[in-house]
Design an enzyme around this catalytic site. Sequence first.
Site, short mmCIF file in Angstrom:
data_model
loop_
_atom_site.label_atom_id
_atom_site.label_comp_id
_atom_site.label_asym_id
_atom_site.label_seq_id
_atom_site.Cartn_x
_atom_site.Cartn_y
_atom_site.Cartn_z
N CYS A 39 38.57 39.56 31.05
CA CYS A 39 37.22 39.97 31.47
C CYS A 39 36.96 41.37 30.89
O CYS A 39 37.86 42.01 30.34
CB CYS A 39 37.17 40.03 32.99
SG CYS A 39 38.34 41.24 33.64
N HIS A 68 47.42 42.81 36.32
CA HIS A 68 48.54 41.99 36.82
C HIS A 68 48.93 40.92 35.81
O HIS A 68 48.70 39.73 36.04
CB HIS A 68 48.15 41.36 38.17
CG HIS A 68 48.01 42.36 39.27
ND1 HIS A 68 47.14 42.20 40.33
CD2 HIS A 68 48.64 43.54 39.47
CE1 HIS A 68 47.25 43.25 41.14
NE2 HIS A 68 48.15 44.07 40.64
N HIS A 101 42.56 48.03 39.27
CA HIS A 101 42.30 47.59 40.64
C HIS A 101 41.75 48.69 41.54
O HIS A 101 41.30 48.42 42.65
CB HIS A 101 43.58 47.01 41.24
CG HIS A 101 44.28 46.08 40.28
ND1 HIS A 101 45.28 46.51 39.44
CD2 HIS A 101 44.05 44.79 39.97
CE1 HIS A 101 45.66 45.51 38.66
NE2 HIS A 101 44.94 44.45 38.96
N CYS A 123 38.05 49.21 37.28
CA CYS A 123 36.92 48.41 36.79
C CYS A 123 35.62 48.90 37.45
O CYS A 123 35.59 49.08 38.68
CB CYS A 123 37.15 46.94 37.11
SG CYS A 123 35.71 45.94 36.63
N GLU A 153 43.83 46.38 45.19
CA GLU A 153 42.38 46.62 45.22
C GLU A 153 41.91 46.88 46.66
O GLU A 153 41.11 47.78 46.92
CB GLU A 153 41.63 45.42 44.63
CG GLU A 153 40.12 45.66 44.63
CD GLU A 153 39.32 44.47 44.15
OE1 GLU A 153 39.78 43.71 43.29
OE2 GLU A 153 38.18 44.31 44.66
N THR A 191 37.15 41.70 44.76
CA THR A 191 36.40 41.11 43.63
C THR A 191 36.98 39.79 43.13
O THR A 191 36.30 39.08 42.39
CB THR A 191 36.38 42.09 42.44
OG1 THR A 191 37.74 42.39 42.07
CG2 THR A 191 35.64 43.36 42.76
N ASN A 251 43.25 36.58 40.97
CA ASN A 251 42.24 35.66 40.40
C ASN A 251 42.89 34.47 39.71
O ASN A 251 42.35 33.37 39.72
CB ASN A 251 41.28 36.43 39.49
CG ASN A 251 41.86 36.71 38.13
OD1 ASN A 251 41.72 35.92 37.21
ND2 ASN A 251 42.58 37.82 37.97
N SER A 294 43.25 38.50 33.53
CA SER A 294 44.15 39.53 32.97
C SER A 294 45.04 38.96 31.87
O SER A 294 46.04 39.58 31.50
CB SER A 294 45.01 40.12 34.10
OG SER A 294 45.54 39.09 34.91
#
Length: 343
Positions: A39, A68, A101, A123, A153, A191, A251, A294
């Site tokens: 991303c 990660h 994070h 981010c 995070e 997120t 994620n 990631s």
Amino acid sequence: MSAASPGTEPATSVSIDAGAEAPATDGKRVLLAKPRGYCAGVDRAVITVEKALEIYGPPVYVRKEIVHNRHVVDTLRERGVIFVEETSEVPEGALVVFSAHGVSPAVHAEAENRNLRTIDATCPLVTKVHKEVNRFAREDYDIMLIGHEGHEEVEGTSGEAPDRVQLVDSADDVDKVNVRDPNKVVWLSQTTLSVDETMERVDQLRERFPDIADPPSDDICYATSNRQVAVKAMAAECDLVIVVGSGNSSNSRRLVEVALQAGARDAHLVDFAKEVDETWLEGVETVGVTSGASVPDVLVMELLEWLAGRGWDDVQEVTTANEKIAFALPRELRSGAAQSSVR
Ligand code: 0CJ
Ligand code: F3S
């Protein structure tokens, strides 16, 4: 959650592009999700560390894993990055990068007290949630932060207003939270959660607090939700879904769960192609492939090669959105566009 994420052009319909010239005759095929992988926030964070190495030379310290992903972390370590758990491990006056994070104000303060030079690779979409916490805390709300206990995070985000934020991870947590005024409660989130599971948690919170306020905009980021939409679009056709990603990547792990919930017969997370267990492929025709936010795409290409070597060489890309978003580098490093070389 809104239908189209910012910086994303939704595909008008799910499009499938056949990469192989002739369709396989034995039914073996691969459906490859798009979007997948890096991303904008990860790309920015990895470039930040690479540029810091280039400009200042090794060693560059990074607090926690920059993102990660095992491959990314190992590659940067080989180039001279020293990963530490806490800023207290960084020598006085040295340079430390904060991970994608995010970190709490207490971590910034500690770094300043120890005269560390810092570059913040948080981010911007995490920073946005930090700002929401500050705003609602200032307005004296009780903040229900939906997220996974112990995730970096969540630690950074709740650290913005520890006495106002309560973490809601499991359904049980919804019964445990205490608020001062049920008319002044808001929910925010990590997120990188499952969109569906988060909305379940919100419904449970709303049963307890009918007037709970929603975040001003989606906290689950465009990349997390787009990757879930893409894997959902192909899951029901897949006998097996392989998600490339690391075990500590929230994620990436969510993609395995979402694939199974959306009808994939089986799903697994692997860091590298060599971790695929051949027994997973027994009786399998359609293999779905995707990767977390990631994950450098080279790891997906290695998996496709590994599958092709076993007869799954008909690869069809399933596209549900086209992502256009990119973030500017941290101020200290801005000098033209760059693209991460760990890709
Ligand atoms: O929290 C973030 C800013 C996401 C970073 C990209 O993914 P990853 O795997 O490093 O982190 P998660 O564990 O949060 O998914
Ligand atoms: Fe940022 Fe979302 Fe990526 S919060 S780092 S864009 S997974």
